[in-house]
Design an enzyme around this catalytic site. Structure first.
Site, mmCIF file in Angstrom:
data_model
loop_
_atom_site.group_PDB
_atom_site.id
_atom_site.type_symbol
_atom_site.label_atom_id
_atom_site.label_comp_id
_atom_site.label_asym_id
_atom_site.label_seq_id
_atom_site.Cartn_x
_atom_site.Cartn_y
_atom_site.Cartn_z
ATOM 1 C CE LYS A 166 -3.965 -1.770 2.679
ATOM 2 N NZ LYS A 166 -4.985 -1.583 1.642
ATOM 3 N NE ARG B 244 -10.867 -9.940 -1.716
ATOM 4 C CZ ARG B 244 -11.206 -9.023 -2.612
ATOM 5 N NH1 ARG B 244 -11.535 -9.385 -3.835
ATOM 6 N NH2 ARG B 244 -11.222 -7.747 -2.288
HETATM 7 N N1 BES Z 1 -8.207 -3.878 4.550
HETATM 8 C C1 BES Z 1 -8.341 -3.457 3.214
HETATM 9 C C2 BES Z 1 -9.658 -2.718 2.940
HETATM 10 C C3 BES Z 1 -9.825 -1.411 3.675
HETATM 11 C C4 BES Z 1 -9.505 -0.217 3.061
HETATM 12 C C5 BES Z 1 -10.338 -1.381 4.952
HETATM 13 C C6 BES Z 1 -9.668 0.982 3.729
HETATM 14 C C7 BES Z 1 -10.519 -0.182 5.626
HETATM 15 C C8 BES Z 1 -10.183 0.998 5.010
HETATM 16 C C9 BES Z 1 -8.262 -4.672 2.284
HETATM 17 O O1 BES Z 1 -7.420 -5.678 2.705
HETATM 18 C C10 BES Z 1 -7.731 -4.185 0.996
HETATM 19 O O2 BES Z 1 -6.613 -3.786 0.953
HETATM 20 N N2 BES Z 1 -8.566 -4.241 -0.043
HETATM 21 C C11 BES Z 1 -8.182 -3.805 -1.333
HETATM 22 C C12 BES Z 1 -8.682 -4.829 -2.316
HETATM 23 C C13 BES Z 1 -8.166 -4.621 -3.722
HETATM 24 C C14 BES Z 1 -6.691 -4.913 -3.768
HETATM 25 C C15 BES Z 1 -8.928 -5.520 -4.636
HETATM 26 C C16 BES Z 1 -8.846 -2.451 -1.577
HETATM 27 O O3 BES Z 1 -9.990 -2.261 -1.161
HETATM 28 O O4 BES Z 1 -8.195 -1.590 -2.157
HETATM 29 MN MN MN Z 2 -5.435 -5.451 2.028
#
Ligand code: BES
Ligand code: MN
Ligand code: ZN
Length: 488
Positions: free
Chosen positions: A264, A338
């Site tokens: 990230k 997931r």
């Molecule tokens: N934990 C994150 C989602 C999230 C984002 C929770 C902001 C709370 C606040 C999750 O693991 C994630 O990173 N999801 C990605 C999925 C994508 C790579 C398909 C996302 O939402 O960007």
């Molecule tokens: Mn994630």
């Protein structure tokens, strides 16, 4: 951990009023009719209460709002807080009134003159919940809150409702504390240790360690944790207060999410300390059920992992076999929640034989884009079950909004090299995450997936919580259990 304010009910003692310290709160309905207790306060402070309820400021207040009269003459108290509340308020209005009082009094001791008003347990719950502060790591801790005493005609009549409400408050505080803790403190090991603390309340707690998870074939979950020094764990919490197949609650417990090799951006990454929010809610609900001795069977399962980049970490393109046997191409290591839930959901169905499942996860940024911070995303394969949950959430004032599943989304997660891939691209990101989970639900199993990414932690205060972790979902799920899983 953050201390819950002591809240008790006692008989009204109007003769003690003039010597009371701290804050005196008085419940008054919108029409401004003064109860006998309010009339006594009014007399002592030479008519200030009656004058206040005739002002425009009082008229403009919404139900559940308060008006503070500071340093009243004729009383020892530092303030009189006039609380606008109907004699038979809605649950949410009563809680808002309690929360407004918490904000108005801060840590000061408070006596609430409440005789003649219903739903006082909800006033107490609002007062308790809005008094939360996560001061664990501050040198200057918040002042320990003074006691709150609610004056009523028959304190005994309120006892059960109040102890149930305080059980809810304890559960919500547990969730908020877990969600707020940074990942160097709340490691997977520390999380499991805190859950073992629930044994003292009569919850059966089983911790599955990495070797056992490997034996069970949880390769998807283990793939997420393999770049971390913290061992992956699954914790099973069983509350056996009733009969028959349990309701299962399953939570995503990613104690920190860097994204892994699909790392990230730096800005805001610190917020991913809350990526165990789903597991936090499951834990809070279990605590509430145990504290109030719920007459229901409920099992909570949480997958505790940390998603870090490392030489051993999963790479984009890796293919793993889940416990169900479904092979998964991990095209993005940041779509890790997931993967964790896939194996925990499957294990839950194999070993616990639940009647129905609710899973909770801070799963997708896409859900925040769709719904913002006022509503969690609700996905379900069962309209009746979804309806029960939505009704419970509405009654508890916790925002929840149904979003779709469907074949088109399943098509989005098809891939050449494996049975499915772990992302479906940008369109409908919350729904493609949900249908990924659906692949791990047996035919005919009633299931609800709650995407709580936007509601688990918020950057501005809500009615019942200061800015930060909210504990969203503990009240709705406790209500769901009460309404549909407890008999009598
Ligand atoms: N934990 C994150 C989602 C999230 C984002 C929770 C902001 C709370 C606040 C999750 O693991 C994630 O990173 N999801 C990605 C999925 C994508 C790579 C398909 C996302 O939402 O960007
Ligand atoms: Mn994630
Ligand atoms: Zn995550």
């Amino acid at each position: 951990m953050t201390q819950l304010r002591k809240i008790t009910f006692a008989e009204t003692k109007l003769d003690d009023l003039d010597a009371m310290q701290g804050t005196i709160a008085v419940l008054i309905n919108a029409a401004g009719t003064l109860s006998p207790a309010a009339r006594r306060v009014n007399r002592l402070c030479k008519g200030a209460v009656a004058r206040a309820v005739e002002t425009e400021a009082w008229g403009k207040l919404a139900e559940g709002d308060v008006l503070t009269l500071a340093m009243p003459v004729g009383l020892q108290a530092e303030a009189i807080v006039l609380m606008k509340l109907e004699r038979k308020p809605e649950v949410t209005a009563a809680r808002k009134a309690g929360a407004s009082l918490a904000k108005a009094t801060g840590a000061k001791a408070v006596t609430v003159l409440a005789e003649g008003t219903a739903r006082l347990a909800d006033v107490a719950l609002g007062l308790a919940l809005r008094g939360y502060k996560f001061d664990e790591h501050l040198t200057d801790k918040a002042e320990a809150p003074g006691d709150a005493v609610i004056w009523v005609k028959d304190p005994g009549a309120e006892a059960k409702a109040v102890s149930d409400a305080l059980a809810v408050a304890e559960g919500v505080f547990f969730t908020r504390d877990l969600t707020s803790e940074p990942a160097n403190v709340l490691t997977t090991t520390e999380f499991a240790k805190r859950l073992e603390g629930l044994k003292a309340l009569g919850v059966e707690v089983e911790v599955l360690e990495e070797d056992r998870l490997a034996e069970l074939g949880m390769r998807a979950l283990l793939a997420v944790g393999q770049g971390s020094e913290s061992p992956s764990k699954v914790v099973v919490m069983r509350w056996k207060g009733g009969e028959g197949a349990p309701l299962a609650l399953v939570g995503k417990g990613v104690v920190f999410d860097t994204g892994g090799i699909s790392i990230k951006p730096a800005a805001g990454m610190e917020e991913m300390t809350m990526d165990m929010g789903g597991a936090g809610v499951v834990s809070g609900v279990m605590k509430t059920l145990a504290l109030r001795g719920a007459k229901a069977n409920v099992v909570g399962l949480v997958g505790l992992v940390e998603n870090m980049p490392d030489g051993k970490a999963t790479r984009p393109g890796d293919i793993v076999k889940s416990m169900r046997g479904v092979s998964i191409e991990i095209v993005n290591t940041d779509a890790e929640g997931r993967l964790v839930l896939a194996d925990v959901l499957w294990h839950c169905q194999q070993t616990e034989k639940p009647a129905a499942i609710v899973d909770l996860a801070t799963l997708t940024g896409a859900c925040i884009i769709a719904l913002g911070h006022d509503n969690a995303g609700v996905f379900s394969n069962d309209d009746g079950f979804a309806g029960q949950f939505l009704k419970a959430a509405e009654a508890e004032g916790e925002g929840a909004w149904r979003l779709p599943l469907g074949k088109g989304y399943h098509n989005q997660i098809k891939t050449l090299k494996a049975d499915i891939k772990n992302t479906g691209g940008r369109p409908a990101g919350a729904s493609t995450a949900a249908v990924f989970l659906e692949r791990f639900i047996e035919d005919g199993m009633p299931w609800i997936h709650l995407d709580i990414a936007g509601v688990a932690q918020v950057s501005s205060e809500t009615v019942l919580a200061p800015k930060g972790a909210t504990g969203w979902g503990v009240m709705a799920l406790d209500r769901l259990v009460r309404d549909h899983y407890e008999k009598g």
